[in-house]
Write a protein that holds these residues in place. Structure first.
Motif, mmCIF file in Angstrom:
data_model
loop_
_atom_site.group_PDB
_atom_site.id
_atom_site.type_symbol
_atom_site.label_atom_id
_atom_site.label_comp_id
_atom_site.label_asym_id
_atom_site.label_seq_id
_atom_site.Cartn_x
_atom_site.Cartn_y
_atom_site.Cartn_z
ATOM 1 N N LEU A 145 40.877 43.437 46.657
ATOM 2 C CA LEU A 145 39.662 44.465 46.769
ATOM 3 C C LEU A 145 40.330 45.238 47.993
ATOM 4 O O LEU A 145 40.165 46.322 47.841
ATOM 5 N N CYS B 189 41.777 50.843 38.926
ATOM 6 C CA CYS B 189 40.624 50.387 39.116
ATOM 7 C C CYS B 189 39.249 51.379 38.967
ATOM 8 O O CYS B 189 39.549 52.462 39.248
ATOM 9 N N THR C 159 33.994 48.127 40.797
ATOM 10 C CA THR C 159 33.945 46.968 41.653
ATOM 11 C C THR C 159 32.514 46.661 41.632
ATOM 12 O O THR C 159 31.707 47.290 41.905
ATOM 13 N N PRO D 26 31.801 39.675 45.784
ATOM 14 C CA PRO D 26 32.387 40.398 44.671
ATOM 15 C C PRO D 26 32.180 39.523 43.432
ATOM 16 O O PRO D 26 32.217 38.330 43.321
ATOM 17 N N ILE E 119 35.658 43.411 38.669
ATOM 18 C CA ILE E 119 36.336 44.495 38.593
ATOM 19 C C ILE E 119 36.608 45.225 37.252
ATOM 20 O O ILE E 119 36.783 44.175 36.252
#
Length: 121
Positions: free
Chosen positions: A71, A96, A99, A107, A110
């Protein structure tokens, strides 16, 4: 007589994957469009387009350091292409798009796609 056709596809899996050189365990779901050639009682798969891949982080907190590094790399350069290896298929350039965090701020997933996200004006 053979005929060129297009269909939507969905694939999913669980296991060890690699994104941008970092290996971790995840569940994933890929969707997109695929061309195929139909005829003579069989079909031949062709090119895939509009591919979207959602990766769910399954081994947190054990793999938290790896996920945080991934990330961090994404946040540092959101326009950079990421190489994705799902174990049986590789995707050399994915970007990406999103997220996701859970209610605790950890997290959770994604979403990647073949095309870079459009920049805001």
């Amino acid at each position: 007589m053979e005929e060129q056709r297009t269909r939507n596809f969905t694939e999913s899996g669980t296991g060890l994957i690699e994104i941008d050189g970092l290996k971790f365990h995840a569940r994933w779901r890929m969707t997109g469009t695929q061309q195929y050639l139909a005829g003579a009682g069989a079909s031949i798969d062709g090119r895939r387009t509009d591919v979207s891949l959602t990766v769910y982080f399954d081994k947190l907190p054990d793999e938290r350091a790896i996920v945080d590094e991934l990330l961090g790399r994404i946040a540092a350069d959101q326009g950079r292409a990421l190489a994705v290896d799902l174990g049986r298929t590789g995707h050399p350039a994915m970007y990406c798009h999103e997220t996701r965090m859970d209610q605790s701020g950890n997290p959770s997933a994604i979403t990647l796609a073949e095309q870079a996200a459009a920049e805001s004006p």
